[in-house]
Design a protein around this motif. Structure first.
Motif, PDB file in Angstrom:
ATOM      1  N   VAL A  12      37.337  80.258  -3.765  1.00 18.23           N
ATOM      2  CA  VAL A  12      36.827  81.527  -4.306  1.00 18.23           C
ATOM      3  C   VAL A  12      35.470  81.756  -3.658  1.00 18.23           C
ATOM      4  N   THR A  13      34.996  83.005  -3.752  1.00 19.18           N
ATOM      5  CA  THR A  13      33.683  83.295  -3.165  1.00 19.18           C
ATOM      6  C   THR A  13      32.694  83.598  -4.274  1.00 19.18           C
ATOM      7  N   ILE A  14      31.545  82.938  -4.198  1.00 17.88           N
ATOM      8  CA  ILE A  14      30.457  83.300  -5.117  1.00 17.88           C
ATOM      9  C   ILE A  14      29.256  83.713  -4.284  1.00 17.88           C
ATOM     10  N   TYR A  15      28.308  84.341  -4.914  1.00 18.43           N
ATOM     11  CA  TYR A  15      27.131  84.831  -4.190  1.00 18.43           C
ATOM     12  C   TYR A  15      25.884  84.171  -4.738  1.00 18.43           C
ATOM     13  N   PHE A  16      25.151  83.476  -3.851  1.00 17.60           N
ATOM     14  CA  PHE A  16      23.890  82.861  -4.254  1.00 17.60           C
ATOM     15  C   PHE A  16      22.770  83.610  -3.558  1.00 17.60           C
ATOM     16  N   GLU A  17      21.893  84.242  -4.350  1.00 14.68           N
ATOM     17  CA  GLU A  17      20.909  85.158  -3.773  1.00 14.68           C
ATOM     18  C   GLU A  17      21.690  86.147  -2.903  1.00 14.68           C
ATOM     19  N   ASP A  18      21.451  86.178  -1.570  1.00 16.91           N
ATOM     20  CA  ASP A  18      22.199  87.133  -0.751  1.00 16.91           C
ATOM     21  C   ASP A  18      23.237  86.470   0.134  1.00 16.91           C
ATOM     22  N   ARG A  19      23.632  85.293  -0.255  1.00 15.43           N
ATOM     23  CA  ARG A  19      24.489  84.496   0.603  1.00 15.43           C
ATOM     24  C   ARG A  19      25.882  84.332  -0.019  1.00 15.43           C
ATOM     25  N   ASP A  20      26.925  84.390   0.827  1.00 15.18           N
ATOM     26  CA  ASP A  20      28.284  84.109   0.340  1.00 15.18           C
ATOM     27  C   ASP A  20      28.530  82.604   0.395  1.00 15.18           C
ATOM     28  N   ILE A  21      29.128  82.090  -0.626  1.00 10.89           N
ATOM     29  CA  ILE A  21      29.462  80.665  -0.626  1.00 10.89           C
ATOM     30  C   ILE A  21      30.921  80.502  -1.022  1.00 10.89           C
ATOM     31  N   VAL A  22      31.654  79.733  -0.244  1.00  7.00           N
ATOM     32  CA  VAL A  22      33.050  79.448  -0.585  1.00  7.00           C
ATOM     33  C   VAL A  22      33.080  78.165  -1.415  1.00  7.00           C
ATOM     34  N   ALA A  23      33.736  78.232  -2.557  1.00  9.88           N
ATOM     35  CA  ALA A  23      33.756  77.085  -3.466  1.00  9.88           C
ATOM     36  C   ALA A  23      35.167  76.865  -3.991  1.00  9.88           C
ATOM     37  N   GLN A  24      35.365  75.709  -4.570  1.00 11.37           N
ATOM     38  CA  GLN A  24      36.645  75.396  -5.195  1.00 11.37           C
ATOM     39  C   GLN A  24      36.677  76.023  -6.588  1.00 11.37           C
ATOM     40  N   ARG A  25      37.716  76.753  -6.891  1.00 10.52           N
ATOM     41  CA  ARG A  25      37.815  77.409  -8.189  1.00 10.52           C
ATOM     42  C   ARG A  25      37.653  76.389  -9.324  1.00 10.52           C
ATOM     43  N   GLY A  26      36.803  76.693 -10.268  1.00 12.49           N
ATOM     44  CA  GLY A  26      36.673  75.844 -11.453  1.00 12.49           C
ATOM     45  C   GLY A  26      35.712  74.674 -11.323  1.00 12.49           C
ATOM     46  N   GLU A  27      35.163  74.442 -10.140  1.00 13.55           N
ATOM     47  CA  GLU A  27      34.211  73.331 -10.032  1.00 13.55           C
ATOM     48  C   GLU A  27      32.856  73.774 -10.606  1.00 13.55           C
ATOM     49  N   PRO A  28      31.984  72.839 -10.961  1.00  9.94           N
ATOM     50  CA  PRO A  28      30.691  73.227 -11.494  1.00  9.94           C
ATOM     51  C   PRO A  28      29.885  74.018 -10.454  1.00  9.94           C
ATOM     52  N   VAL A  29      29.187  75.039 -10.907  1.00  6.14           N
ATOM     53  CA  VAL A  29      28.378  75.855 -10.003  1.00  6.14           C
ATOM     54  C   VAL A  29      27.378  74.968  -9.252  1.00  6.14           C
ATOM     55  N   ALA A  30      26.811  73.985  -9.971  1.00 13.19           N
ATOM     56  CA  ALA A  30      25.828  73.109  -9.336  1.00 13.19           C
ATOM     57  C   ALA A  30      26.453  72.379  -8.151  1.00 13.19           C
ATOM     58  N   MET A  84      31.298  85.458  -8.737  1.00 13.79           N
ATOM     59  CA  MET A  84      30.124  85.130  -9.552  1.00 13.79           C
ATOM     60  C   MET A  84      28.836  85.399  -8.780  1.00 13.79           C
ATOM     61  N   ARG A  85      27.868  85.998  -9.480  1.00 15.04           N
ATOM     62  CA  ARG A  85      26.581  86.252  -8.816  1.00 15.04           C
ATOM     63  C   ARG A  85      25.519  85.331  -9.406  1.00 15.04           C
ATOM     64  N   VAL A  86      24.940  84.563  -8.515  1.00 20.50           N
ATOM     65  CA  VAL A  86      24.026  83.515  -8.941  1.00 20.50           C
ATOM     66  C   VAL A  86      22.675  83.708  -8.276  1.00 20.50           C
ATOM     67  N   ARG A  87      21.625  83.580  -9.063  1.00 21.75           N
ATOM     68  CA  ARG A  87      20.272  83.662  -8.500  1.00 21.75           C
ATOM     69  C   ARG A  87      19.459  82.474  -8.989  1.00 21.75           C
ATOM     70  N   LYS A  88      18.358  82.208  -8.249  1.00 20.63           N
ATOM     71  CA  LYS A  88      17.441  81.164  -8.716  1.00 20.63           C
ATOM     72  C   LYS A  88      16.820  81.584 -10.047  1.00 20.63           C
ATOM     73  N   GLN A  89      16.530  80.600 -10.862  1.00 23.22           N
ATOM     74  CA  GLN A  89      15.766  80.858 -12.078  1.00 23.22           C
ATOM     75  C   GLN A  89      14.295  80.733 -11.690  1.00 23.22           C
ATOM     76  N   GLN A  90      13.617  81.887 -11.652  1.00 26.25           N
ATOM     77  CA  GLN A  90      12.216  81.865 -11.234  1.00 26.25           C
ATOM     78  C   GLN A  90      11.322  81.783 -12.463  1.00 26.25           C
ATOM     79  N   GLY A  91      10.744  80.619 -12.681  1.00 27.61           N
ATOM     80  CA  GLY A  91       9.804  80.446 -13.789  1.00 27.61           C
ATOM     81  C   GLY A  91      10.486  80.646 -15.127  1.00 27.61           C
ATOM     82  N   VAL A  92       9.723  81.175 -16.055  1.00 26.29           N
ATOM     83  CA  VAL A  92      10.184  81.239 -17.421  1.00 26.29           C
ATOM     84  C   VAL A  92      11.023  82.495 -17.649  1.00 26.29           C
ATOM     85  N   ARG A  93      11.950  82.399 -18.588  1.00 26.54           N
ATOM     86  CA  ARG A  93      12.798  83.540 -18.894  1.00 26.54           C
ATOM     87  C   ARG A  93      12.005  84.601 -19.632  1.00 26.54           C
ATOM     88  N   ALA A  94      12.194  85.850 -19.192  1.00 31.21           N
ATOM     89  CA  ALA A  94      11.595  86.954 -19.929  1.00 31.21           C
ATOM     90  C   ALA A  94      12.600  87.382 -20.992  1.00 31.21           C
TER      91      ALA A  94
END
Lengths: 101, 376
Positions: A12-30, A84-94
């Motif tokens: 499957v394809t997920i998006y990290f910041e502006d990058r496409d990443i190919v991953a195995q369906r169902g594996e942990p995002v980490a 899935m769209r994934v971004r870095k967690q920058q500092g504290v949550r607003a």
């Protein structure tokens, strides 16, 4: 740094910041991000230092990410889904007043 | 010649405060502590430095808490200068939040009784109505109101414990973990010998201070100290970190310097049970989200339970043994609030060999029904 021990068989394809990443369906995002060479998941709230997963079993809260618009998600406990769209967690949550649920 | 002037049994908040204060006065001090398996109340604290509502039936305890609150700023500064550890102490004043009119009425009755009891020695508080509360703390929900006490504050209790340990070591104090004291013996040539369960000598000192939390009663009775305590379980929830939104500590919610919210603490009598349980955690979450609806959006990261050291009336018990002078014991549940007093004031009592008469009120002889009745 990390290498997959098994080939991706159900991609499957997920998006990290502006990058496409190919991953195995169902594996942990980490796991998907680490396999794709991502080494900085978030910056810490107090010192803004770069952080990455440590325990991979839900205890350490080092791997926090913003996943599909939701902050402070534990990347080791969230499973990869197509688009899935994934971004870095920058500092504290607003938290907005109108977040109230 | 004993190796140490004072041996302190217990490395929690009380024992560490005494160790820090005694070593700062130049006393050769040994702190004997258990290992990681100990019941450690010092690791489960909510972190309030609290005066409001304390001391009904014993105005001296209210005064003692007030004194600690006044000492805390200087105490935190001193720890930071000496150890580099910031205990995150702030004293913006604290709120006792009242969900409904009944709670508010009960709270006001308590505070006015305290004021009547204490006379001029009473502490300040203000009644805050719902609208004013909303103005001061914009994220509160629809509450009946609350009371504000300017003497209340909060700190990070884990960093406090760490700072006390660091300061103690810097002062030349000797800390020995995994040294579970099982026997306290007075020596024929004066002083005390502390032994493990197997009879191994763990240390010897001219004086001994028993500050072993739930372990104190068994140790105290060996040197003529009558200590009665029971565990009172408190459960706490901690949320994910978010931006600073709550400056003031309240009676059951506070936001830490790290951005987490602490919710709790409950109070239950379940013996020595350290497990959390969903009913209690649900009640805590319900109450706290009623007070702060915004908290519903936060993830809970952890929960834990700790066991307060409760004396029969909830007030501190401080004493020196009549039969074994030089043996002291201290028991109380307010180890964070009173840390400033325990570190800065009580070491002089121990070193001078007597607890000042004004603190006689903290002696557990107040529980002795026969003796008290005979005196009247």
């Amino acid at each position: 740094m990390f290498k997959r021990t098994q080939p991706v068989t159900d991609p499957v394809t997920i998006y990290f910041e502006d990058r496409d990443i190919v991953a195995q369906r169902g594996e942990p995002v980490a796991a998907a991000l680490l396999a794709a060479g991502v080494h900085v998941f978030r910056t810490s709230p107090l010192s803004n230092s770069p952080r990455a997963p440590l325990c991979m079993i839900g205890n350490c809260f080092e791997c926090l990410l913003e996943i599909d618009g939701e902050s402070n998600r534990q990347a080791c406990r969230a499973r990869v889904q197509d688009g899935m769209r994934v971004r870095k967690q920058q500092g504290v949550r607003a938290l907005e007043e109108n977040d109230e649920g | 010649m004993k190796d140490y002037d004072v041996a302190v049994v217990g490395g929690g908040l009380l024992g560490s405060s005494f160790g820090y204060g005694l070593s700062a006065r130049g006393a050769r001090t040994l702190v004997l502590d258990e290992g990681d398996n100990a019941i450690r109340t010092a690791l489960g604290n909510f972190g309030l430095v609290w005066v409001q509502g304390k001391g009904l039936g014993m105005p001296e305890y209210a005064q003692w808490s007030l004194k600690a609150s006044a000492e805390w700023s200087g105490f935190a500064d001193r720890l930071r200068q000496e150890t580099g550890i910031d205990t995150c102490f702030h004293r913006p004043g604290g709120f006792n939040l009242c969900l409904d009119d009944d709670e508010l009425a009960t709270n006001l009755e308590l505070l006015s009784s305290l004021r009547r009891e204490a006379g001029d020695g009473g502490y300040d508080y203000e009644v805050i109505d719902a609208a004013e509360l909303k103005r001061l703390i914009p994220i509160v929900g629809d509450l009946a109101g609350g009371t504000y006490c300017p003497h209340d504050g909060h700190c990070n209790p884990l960093l406090l414990l760490r700072a006390l340990h660091a300061g103690f070591s810097a002062n030349g104090g000797e800390y020995r973990p995994r040294s579970h004291v099982n026997q306290v013996k007075s020596c024929s040539d004066g002083g005390f010998l502390l032994l493990s369960k197997n009879g191994d000598a763990l240390g010897a000192a001219h004086k001994v201070v028993i500050a072993a939390g739930h372990g104190s009663p068994d140790l105290g009775r060996q040197v003529g100290l009558d200590i009665t305590t029971h565990p009172d379980q408190g459960q706490v929830l901690v949320t994910e970190r978010v931006q600073p939104m709550l400056e003031y500590p309240t009676n059951y919610v506070r936001q830490t310097d790290d951005g987490t919210f602490l919710l709790g603490p409950s109070t239950r009598d379940v013996g020595f049970d350290l497990s959390t349980e969903s009913g209690t955690l649900r009640d805590i979450a319900r109450r706290c989200t009623r007070a702060f609806p915004l908290l519903k959006n936060l993830r809970v990261q952890r929960s834990w339970a700790a066991l307060r050291i409760m004396t029969p009336d909830g007030f501190p018990t401080y004493q020196q043994s009549d039969t074994h002078p030089g043996a002291f014991s201290f028991s109380c549940h307010s180890g964070v609030t009173l840390a400033a007093n325990h570190a800065l004031l009580t070491p002089d009592w121990i070193l001078s060999g007597s607890i000042p008469r004004e603190y006689d009120v903290f002696h557990p002889k107040r529980f002795d029904v026969q003796k008290n009745a005979a005196g009247h």
